[in-house]
Design a protein around this motif. Structure first.
Motif, PDB file in Angstrom:
ATOM      1  N   GLY A  44      17.625  24.208  34.462  1.00  0.00           N
ATOM      2  CA  GLY A  44      18.602  24.604  33.461  1.00  0.00           C
ATOM      3  C   GLY A  44      17.969  25.329  32.303  1.00  0.00           C
ATOM      4  O   GLY A  44      16.866  25.868  32.405  1.00  0.00           O
ATOM      5  N   SER A  62      22.136  21.853  32.638  1.00  0.00           N
ATOM      6  CA  SER A  62      21.966  22.264  34.029  1.00  0.00           C
ATOM      7  C   SER A  62      23.335  22.240  34.684  1.00  0.00           C
ATOM      8  O   SER A  62      23.812  21.184  35.102  1.00  0.00           O
ATOM      9  N   THR A  86      14.011  28.465  30.066  1.00  0.00           N
ATOM     10  CA  THR A  86      14.427  27.735  31.251  1.00  0.00           C
ATOM     11  C   THR A  86      13.425  26.634  31.536  1.00  0.00           C
ATOM     12  O   THR A  86      12.233  26.772  31.272  1.00  0.00           O
ATOM     13  N   THR A  88      13.001  22.667  34.060  1.00  0.00           N
ATOM     14  CA  THR A  88      13.539  21.772  35.080  1.00  0.00           C
ATOM     15  C   THR A  88      13.298  20.340  34.655  1.00  0.00           C
ATOM     16  O   THR A  88      12.171  19.966  34.335  1.00  0.00           O
TER      17      THR A  88
END
Length: 101
Positions: A44, A62, A86, A88
């Motif tokens: 996200g 996300s 960005t 994760t």
């Protein structure tokens, strides 16, 4: 919103983070409704970072999922975590680990 030489729309990371937060309105599950994820990682965009002397709180949007992680300030600095980048979020049990993408 600007367009690049190919006609594609271009938006900066901070603007995209604001857009993702706006789209999130109303997407959270209704109480009593069961939702599940088959994966334990959520790619996200970072939508908020709150930094203290020692710890930091990072929020990632996300899709319809908002994830919040507490980690060291040093980790945030080393990974270059900031609104608009960005990342994760990886979830294992009660821990959320963040990888910079």
């Amino acid at each position: 919103m600007e367009r690049d030489g190919s006609g594609n729309r271009v938006i900066d990371g901070v603007g995209l983070a604001a857009f993702a937060k706006d789209r999130d309105a109303g997407l959270h599950p209704v109480p009593g409704e069961t939702r599940t994820s088959v994966r334990c990682s959520f790619a996200g965009i970072v939508t908020a970072v709150t930094v203290d002397d020692i710890v930091a709180q990072v929020e990632i949007q996300s899709g319809p999922h908002r994830l919040v992680s507490l980690l060291s300030r040093e980790a945030v600095d080393e990974l270059g975590i900031a609104v608009g980048v960005t990342a994760t979020a990886r979830v294992k049990s009660t821990n959320v680990h963040i990888d910079r993408t």
